[in-house]
Design an enzyme around this catalytic site. Structure first.
Site, PDB file in Angstrom:
ATOM      1  CB  VAL A 170      25.228 -77.194   0.715  1.00 24.37           C
ATOM      2  CG1 VAL A 170      23.813 -76.591   1.673  1.00 24.37           C
ATOM      3  CG2 VAL A 170      25.642 -78.478   0.492  1.00 24.37           C
ATOM      4  CB  CYS A 171      25.267 -70.999   0.526  1.00 27.94           C
ATOM      5  SG  CYS A 171      27.248 -71.033  -0.444  1.00 27.94           S
ATOM      6  CB  THR A 172      23.173 -73.339   5.765  1.00 28.40           C
ATOM      7  OG1 THR A 172      24.276 -73.917   6.403  1.00 28.40           O
ATOM      8  CG2 THR A 172      22.754 -74.836   5.198  1.00 28.40           C
TER       9      THR A 172
END
Length: 376
Positions: free
Chosen positions: A132-134
Site C-alpha cells: 500500500v503506497c500512501t
C-alpha cells in the site's frame, strides 16, 4: 461607551449592506434604528452566526490572513513540484510498459517449452501481500483516504474468500493508519522520500521478492494512486507477482482471486436488456521477428530482467503516487485559499458593520442626551 458583543449574520454570498442588516439598541436609551424589509434583498442560504467583540473579530481576521498566506505558499510549492513529478511519470511509462510486454512474450515462450521460473510460477493462493503506497504528509484532500479505503475494501474481499493477507506499508500516513489498527497484520513499515528513487524501489522489491520466493505469500498486489491529470487520479490495484499475462490466479479451491480492477467490464445485451460482463484483460505481447534469436537461454534472460521488472514496476507507482499527491495538495490548497479569501471578506464586512453600529449608537446616545437636557 463600549459595545461588548455584536451579533451579525453572514452567508456564503452576503447581499449588499442596507439598513435592514443593522440593529442596535443601547442599554441606556430606547432609540433603535428603523428596520426596513426590502423584498429585493437576497435571503442568506445558510447563515452563520458570528458573535464576538470587535477585538476578537479583529484577531480572527488577522488569523485568516495568516492562514491565507500559508495556503497560498503551499499551493505555489506544490505547483512547482508537480510539474517535475508529472514529467517523471510521463517519461517513465514507455520504458515500464515495454519491459512488461517483452517479459510477457519471453514468459509465454517459457510456458510453451514447459520451463518454469520462480517469479512466474502459478500456485494456489493461500496468502496475499498488499503493498500500500500512501503519502508522507497531509493537507492533500482525500488522497490518502482514498487509497486506504481501497486497501480496506480489498482486505474485506480477501477475508470473504477465506485467504490470509499481510500488508507492506509505504508512506508515513499509511504507517500511522495501520499502527492504529493492530488487527491488520503488517510485514514491514517503510517511509517514502521526497522524490522516489531506484534505491527506495529496490528496498521494497527485495522485501516482496523474499516473501514470494520463500512461499510466505502466493501473490503480491500493489495498491497505489494512478496519476491521470492535475484534477483526477484513481486508486489502482495491480498484480505484481506472479508474472502472469493471462491473470486468472486461483486459490486452492480453484476460485479466481484477482481483484475487480484487474478485469475489464464490457456493456453488452442479453435477452434484449443491457448487462455487464467481465472480460479478463490480456496484456499486449511483442511478436518477435523469426530472425531474432537470443544468444543466451530464455531462462537466463528472464532471470536477468526480473529484478529490473520488479524495480521498474515499483518505482513507477511511487512516481505516480507522488504526482497524484502533489496535484491533490495543489487543488486542496487552492480551495483553502479561496475559502480563506471569502471568509476574510465576510469577517471584514462584519467588522465594518459592527464598527459602524457602535459609532451610530454613540451618536444616538449623544443626541438623546441633548434632547433630554432640552426637555428638562
Amino acid at each position: 461607551m463600549s459595545c461588548s458583543n455584536v451579533t451579525m449574520l453572514v452567508s456564503s454570498k452576503p447581499s449588499l449592506p442596507d439598513a435592514s442588516n443593522l440593529s442596535f439598541r443601547s442599554a441606556f436609551n430606547p432609540f433603535q434604528l428603523p428596520s426596513q424589509n426590502s423584498s429585493s434583498s437576497c435571503t442568506p442560504s445558510r447563515p452563520t452566526s458570528i458573535q464576538c467583540g470587535l477585538k476578537d473579530l479583529k484577531n480572527r481576521i488577522d488569523s485568516v490572513k495568516n492562514t491565507q498566506k500559508i495556503t497560498e505558499a503551499m499551493k505555489l510549492v506544490a505547483a512547482a513540484k508537480v510539474r517535475r513529478a508529472q514529467e517523471a511519470v510521463v517519461n517513465g511509462r514507455p520504458f515500464s510498459e515495454t519491459l512488461v510486454e517483452v517479459l510477457y512474450s519471453i514468459n509465454e515462450q517459457l510456458q510453451t517449452d514447459d520451463i518454469e521460473s520462480p517469479l512466474t510460477k502459478l500456485r494456489p493462493v493461500k496468502k496475499v501481500a498488499l503493498v500500500v503506497c500512501t503519502g508522507d504528509r497531509g493537507l492533500c484532500g482525500g488522497f490518502n483516504n482514498a487509497i486506504l479505503k481501497k486497501a480496506e475494501a480489498r482486505i474485506a474481499e480477501l477475508k470473504e474468500l477465506g485467504l490470509e493477507y499481510t500488508v507492506v506499508s509505504v508512506g508515513r500516513k499509511g504507517n500511522s493508519y495501520f499502527n492504529r489498527r493492530p488487527y491488520i497484520p503488517v510485514d514491514r513499515f517503510l517511509e517514502g522520500g521526497s522524490l522516489p528513487t531506484a534505491k527506495e524501489a529496490q528496498t521494497i522489491a527485495d522485501d516482496v521478492f523474499s516473501l514470494f520466493v520463500s512461499e510466505e505469500v502466493d501473490k503480491v498486489e500493489l495498491l497505489y494512486t494512478k496519476f491521470v491529470s492535475l484534477v483526477k487520479s484513481n486508486p489502482i490495484i495491480h498484480t505484481l507477482l506472479p508474472l502472469s499475462p493471462k491473470g486468472e490466479i486461483c486459490d486452492i479451491n480453484g476460485n479466481c482471486v484477482d481483484a475487480a480492477e484487474d478485469e475489464l467490464f464490457r456493456l453488452t445485451t442479453k435477452e434484449g436488456k443491457l448487462t455487464v460482463e467481465r472480460d479478463v484483460i490480456r496484456s499486449k505481447t511483442v511478436d518477435f521477428s523469426p530472425i531474432l534469436q537470443f544468444e543466451q537461454d530464455p531462462v537466463q534472460i528472464l532471470d536477468a530482467l526480473l529484478p529490473l521488472y520488479l524495480n521498474s514496476q515499483i518505482l513507477r507507482p511511487l512516481q505516480e503516487s507522488l504526482a497524484s499527491e502533489l496535484a491533490a495538495r495543489m487543488s486542496a490548497m487552492s480551495s483553502a485559499f479561496d475559502n480563506a479569501s471569502e471568509l476574510k471578506t465576510d469577517l471584514t464586512r462584519v467588522y465594518n458593520r459592527a464598527t459602524q453600529a457602535k459609532i451610530t449608537g454613540e451618536i444616538l446616545e449623544i443626541v438623546a442626551g441633548d434632547i433630554e437636557c432640552i426637555i428638562w
